[in-house]
Design a protein around this motif. Structure first.
Motif, PDB file in Angstrom:
ATOM      1  N   ARG A 126       1.796   5.257  -2.302  1.00  0.00           N
ATOM      2  CA  ARG A 126       1.306   6.332  -3.170  1.00  0.00           C
ATOM      3  C   ARG A 126       1.803   6.118  -4.596  1.00  0.00           C
ATOM      4  O   ARG A 126       2.963   5.803  -4.814  1.00  0.00           O
ATOM      5  CB  ARG A 126       1.806   7.676  -2.666  1.00  0.00           C
ATOM      6  CG  ARG A 126       1.187   8.077  -1.363  1.00  0.00           C
ATOM      7  CD  ARG A 126       1.668   9.448  -0.946  1.00  0.00           C
ATOM      8  NE  ARG A 126       0.835   9.941   0.132  1.00  0.00           N
ATOM      9  CZ  ARG A 126       1.301  10.425   1.257  1.00  0.00           C
ATOM     10  NH1 ARG A 126       2.593  10.512   1.458  1.00  0.00           N
ATOM     11  NH2 ARG A 126       0.472  10.822   2.186  1.00  0.00           N
ATOM     12  N   ARG A 127       0.920   6.312  -5.575  1.00  0.00           N
ATOM     13  CA  ARG A 127       1.328   6.261  -6.990  1.00  0.00           C
ATOM     14  C   ARG A 127       1.943   7.582  -7.423  1.00  0.00           C
ATOM     15  O   ARG A 127       2.792   7.623  -8.298  1.00  0.00           O
ATOM     16  CB  ARG A 127       0.138   5.942  -7.887  1.00  0.00           C
ATOM     17  CG  ARG A 127      -0.302   4.525  -7.807  1.00  0.00           C
ATOM     18  CD  ARG A 127      -1.272   4.189  -8.921  1.00  0.00           C
ATOM     19  NE  ARG A 127      -1.993   2.990  -8.600  1.00  0.00           N
ATOM     20  CZ  ARG A 127      -1.534   1.768  -8.775  1.00  0.00           C
ATOM     21  NH1 ARG A 127      -0.354   1.582  -9.291  1.00  0.00           N
ATOM     22  NH2 ARG A 127      -2.254   0.731  -8.436  1.00  0.00           N
ATOM     23  N   TYR A 162      -2.969   6.871  -0.629  1.00  0.00           N
ATOM     24  CA  TYR A 162      -2.369   5.540  -0.610  1.00  0.00           C
ATOM     25  C   TYR A 162      -3.265   4.590  -1.390  1.00  0.00           C
ATOM     26  O   TYR A 162      -4.486   4.655  -1.290  1.00  0.00           O
ATOM     27  CB  TYR A 162      -2.193   5.048   0.824  1.00  0.00           C
ATOM     28  CG  TYR A 162      -1.047   5.739   1.533  1.00  0.00           C
ATOM     29  CD1 TYR A 162       0.253   5.288   1.375  1.00  0.00           C
ATOM     30  CD2 TYR A 162      -1.270   6.850   2.328  1.00  0.00           C
ATOM     31  CE1 TYR A 162       1.303   5.924   2.003  1.00  0.00           C
ATOM     32  CE2 TYR A 162      -0.224   7.496   2.968  1.00  0.00           C
ATOM     33  CZ  TYR A 162       1.061   7.022   2.803  1.00  0.00           C
ATOM     34  OH  TYR A 162       2.107   7.650   3.409  1.00  0.00           O
ATOM     35  N   GLU A 163      -2.638   3.719  -2.177  1.00  0.00           N
ATOM     36  CA  GLU A 163      -3.387   2.776  -3.006  1.00  0.00           C
ATOM     37  C   GLU A 163      -2.785   1.383  -2.866  1.00  0.00           C
ATOM     38  O   GLU A 163      -1.599   1.233  -2.566  1.00  0.00           O
ATOM     39  CB  GLU A 163      -3.309   3.196  -4.479  1.00  0.00           C
ATOM     40  CG  GLU A 163      -3.888   4.553  -4.768  1.00  0.00           C
ATOM     41  CD  GLU A 163      -3.750   4.920  -6.240  1.00  0.00           C
ATOM     42  OE1 GLU A 163      -3.864   4.019  -7.091  1.00  0.00           O
ATOM     43  OE2 GLU A 163      -3.520   6.104  -6.525  1.00  0.00           O
ATOM     44  N   VAL A 188       0.869  -1.171   0.000  1.00  0.00           N
ATOM     45  CA  VAL A 188       0.000   0.000   0.000  1.00  0.00           C
ATOM     46  C   VAL A 188       0.909   1.224   0.000  1.00  0.00           C
ATOM     47  O   VAL A 188       1.634   1.465   0.965  1.00  0.00           O
ATOM     48  CB  VAL A 188      -0.948   0.009   1.224  1.00  0.00           C
ATOM     49  CG1 VAL A 188      -1.804   1.268   1.236  1.00  0.00           C
ATOM     50  CG2 VAL A 188      -1.808  -1.241   1.224  1.00  0.00           C
TER      51      VAL A 188
END
Length: 146
Positions: free
Chosen positions: A107-108, A114-115, A105
């Motif tokens: 960050r792109r 957060y992804e 999890v």
């Protein structure tokens, strides 16, 4: 308080956790329209063979098939910014993170939410080079390997 300390005489060998070093390309538009047709053809083939009921391929796109490279990437990837290592920009990740866990999890994009990211996507068509590094150290002889 006096404390008696003896010299450590046992043989010791230390191993660092293995790290994956990856160099990456930036994605770019393919310079030839033929490339786009081939990518689309392979995308359609995958879609028709693997993404039919009962299977769902929600995140399958032509960019999963192939992306044309254009120079070294230095942007955020898998929540990681590249580091300078022996004159190269590399993305560093612990090998166990990629091999032992199905997701991370992160960050792109910087300051983004957060992804969930699937670790199976850590290597893709924009991976230029991959190297697994583990350092070994002999305390007895003061020798470090690469």
């Amino acid at each position: 308080l006096d404390r008696q300390v003896s010299v450590f005489t046992e043989r010791v060998f230390m191993i660092s956790p293995p790290v994956v070093m990856q160099t990456r390309w930036k994605a770019a538009a393919c310079p030839w329209s033929f490339s786009d047709r081939v990518i689309q053809q392979f995308f359609d083939m995958g879609l028709n063979r693997h993404c039919v009921a009962p299977y769902i391929c929600a995140d399958y796109a032509p960019s999963n098939v192939f992306q044309c490279p254009d120079g070294s990437d230095d942007s955020l990837f898998f929540g990681i910014l590249p580091q300078d290592f022996l004159g190269r920009k590399v993305y560093l990740e612990f090998l166990t993170t990629i091999t032992n866990f199905p997701i991370v999890v992160r960050r792109r994009v910087a300051d983004g939410p957060y992804e969930i990211m699937r670790t199976e996507n850590f290597l893709d068509t924009l991976t230029e080079e991959i190297e697994i590094v583990a350092l070994f150290y002999s305390a007895e002889f003061s020798i470090t390997s690469r």
